[in-house]
Scaffold this active site. Structure first.
Site, PDB file in Angstrom:
ATOM      1  N   ARG A   1      99.347   7.741  12.286  1.00 26.58           N
ATOM      2  CA  ARG A   1      98.173   8.156  13.053  1.00 26.58           C
ATOM      3  C   ARG A   1      98.325   7.857  14.526  1.00 26.58           C
ATOM      4  NH1 ARG A   1      94.645   5.324   8.525  1.00 26.58           N
ATOM      5  NH2 ARG A   1      96.480   4.036   8.783  1.00 26.58           N
TER       6      ARG A   1
ATOM      7  N   SER B   1      90.553   5.605   5.919  1.00 28.49           N
ATOM      8  CA  SER B   1      89.673   5.222   4.805  1.00 28.49           C
ATOM      9  C   SER B   1      88.657   4.181   5.266  1.00 28.49           C
ATOM     10  CB  SER B   1      90.509   4.660   3.654  1.00 28.49           C
ATOM     11  OG  SER B   1      91.422   5.610   3.185  1.00 28.49           O
TER      12      SER B   1
ATOM     13  N   LYS C   1      92.983  -7.355  -2.679  1.00 29.87           N
ATOM     14  CA  LYS C   1      91.930  -6.626  -1.963  1.00 29.87           C
ATOM     15  C   LYS C   1      90.756  -6.374  -2.901  1.00 29.87           C
ATOM     16  CE  LYS C   1      94.680  -4.065   1.420  1.00 29.87           C
ATOM     17  NZ  LYS C   1      95.143  -2.732   1.820  1.00 29.87           N
TER      18      LYS C   1
ATOM     19  N   HIS D   1      94.823  12.180   4.378  1.00 29.30           N
ATOM     20  CA  HIS D   1      95.778  12.040   3.276  1.00 29.30           C
ATOM     21  C   HIS D   1      96.104  13.419   2.688  1.00 29.30           C
ATOM     22  CE1 HIS D   1      93.906   7.808   2.597  1.00 29.30           C
ATOM     23  NE2 HIS D   1      95.116   7.620   3.078  1.00 29.30           N
TER      24      HIS D   1
HETATM   25  P1  ADP Z   1      97.997   1.738   3.144  1.00 20.59           P
HETATM   26  O1  ADP Z   1      97.106   0.641   2.660  1.00 20.59           O
HETATM   27  O2  ADP Z   1      99.352   1.754   2.511  1.00 20.59           O
HETATM   28  O3  ADP Z   1      98.069   1.904   4.636  1.00 20.59           O
HETATM   29  P2  ADP Z   1      96.352   4.105   3.088  1.00 20.59           P
HETATM   30  O4  ADP Z   1      95.741   4.718   1.881  1.00 20.59           O
HETATM   31  O5  ADP Z   1      95.431   3.593   4.114  1.00 20.59           O
HETATM   32  O6  ADP Z   1      97.325   3.026   2.519  1.00 20.59           O
HETATM   33  O7  ADP Z   1      97.339   5.150   3.767  1.00 20.59           O
HETATM   34  C1  ADP Z   1      98.436   5.699   3.084  1.00 20.59           C
HETATM   35  C2  ADP Z   1      99.354   6.347   4.078  1.00 20.59           C
HETATM   36  O8  ADP Z   1      98.705   7.448   4.689  1.00 20.59           O
HETATM   37  C3  ADP Z   1      99.805   5.449   5.222  1.00 20.59           C
HETATM   38  O9  ADP Z   1     101.134   5.815   5.562  1.00 20.59           O
HETATM   39  C4  ADP Z   1      98.855   5.820   6.337  1.00 20.59           C
HETATM   40  O10 ADP Z   1      99.407   5.570   7.614  1.00 20.59           O
HETATM   41  C5  ADP Z   1      98.706   7.291   6.088  1.00 20.59           C
HETATM   42  N1  ADP Z   1      97.457   7.869   6.623  1.00 20.59           N
HETATM   43  C6  ADP Z   1      96.201   7.525   6.319  1.00 20.59           C
HETATM   44  N2  ADP Z   1      95.304   8.279   7.017  1.00 20.59           N
HETATM   45  C7  ADP Z   1      96.042   9.127   7.767  1.00 20.59           C
HETATM   46  C8  ADP Z   1      95.732  10.139   8.730  1.00 20.59           C
HETATM   47  N3  ADP Z   1      94.474  10.438   9.071  1.00 20.59           N
HETATM   48  N4  ADP Z   1      96.744  10.799   9.317  1.00 20.59           N
HETATM   49  C9  ADP Z   1      98.018  10.494   9.007  1.00 20.59           C
HETATM   50  N5  ADP Z   1      98.400   9.548   8.126  1.00 20.59           N
HETATM   51  C10 ADP Z   1      97.426   8.866   7.517  1.00 20.59           C
END
Ligand code: ADP
Length: 187
Positions: free
Chosen positions: A95, A135, A42, A18
């Protein structure tokens, strides 16, 4: 013209992936608001205030970044009701191909439900060498492994960054690494 971008997500918790996306987006746009979405469906081991604080801590040296909460019940396409201005761009991170398929559909829903007046263009970025970090994996490793292993996989170091872009020193992330580990360890 000044461009405002938002980066929405659950950030449960924020990862180096992030932060890499935040750093790139802050370089591309005039201002970036990280939007932490509250989702009552959630179950979160850590309250939203704490998850917001961690993001504030690791972004405090990036001047054009701020953090806000999207209250439950407010769809992302209505974010302008919360921040009182209309963003130009939604940042999403990719990703892998699964993310791409999901995000392309999500973009379409946002476009259809937001309408022309509220249109925000979706911009996809990748965190490259941090693509494998999520995460959910972080929570799983924090739960089961000692801190030294956790640190190796999820912390920032010049070695894990491989000298690739972004060249920025993302070591600020390490300031929250142990508190994050403690919050999820054994949970
Ligand atoms: P959500 O529940 O909306 O997916 P996240 O907090 O998991 O929320 O992720 C927020 C955004 O960041 C999403 O677009 C996700 O694909 C992106 N993201 C999370 N981890 C990575 C990573 N390692 N590399 C690139 N993008 C990421």
């Amino acid at each position: 013209m000044s461009k405002l971008a938002i980066y929405p997500g659950s950030f449960n918790p924020v990862t180096i992936g992030h932060l890499s996306i935040i750093s790139k987006a802050a370089n591309l746009f005039d201002r970036l608001v990280v939007v932490v979405a509250e989702n009552p469906d959630k179950k979160y081991a850590v309250p939203i205030e704490q998850r917001v604080n961690w993001i504030n801590e690791i972004t405090k040296t990036i001047e054009n970044v701020s953090v806000t909460v999207l209250p439950s019940g407010v769809p992302l396409v209505r974010i302008s009701d919360v921040i009182h201005e209309k963003p130009d761009v939604i940042i999403r991170g990719l990703r892998n191909g699964n993310d791409l398929a999901y995000e392309m559909d999500q973009q379409k829903y946002n476009d259809m439900l937001g309408g022309v007046d509220r249109h925000m263009e979706t911009v996809f970025l990748t965190a490259q060498h941090f693509n494998h970090i999520s995460s959910s994996h972080l929570r799983e490793v924090a739960k089961l492994f000692p801190y030294e292993h956790f640190n190796l996989v999820f912390g920032w170091s010049a070695t894990t960054a491989c000298g690739m872009y972004p060249p920025d020193d993302l070591s600020n992330y390490n300031k929250v690494l142990f508190p994050i580990y403690e919050a999820y360890h054994g949970k």
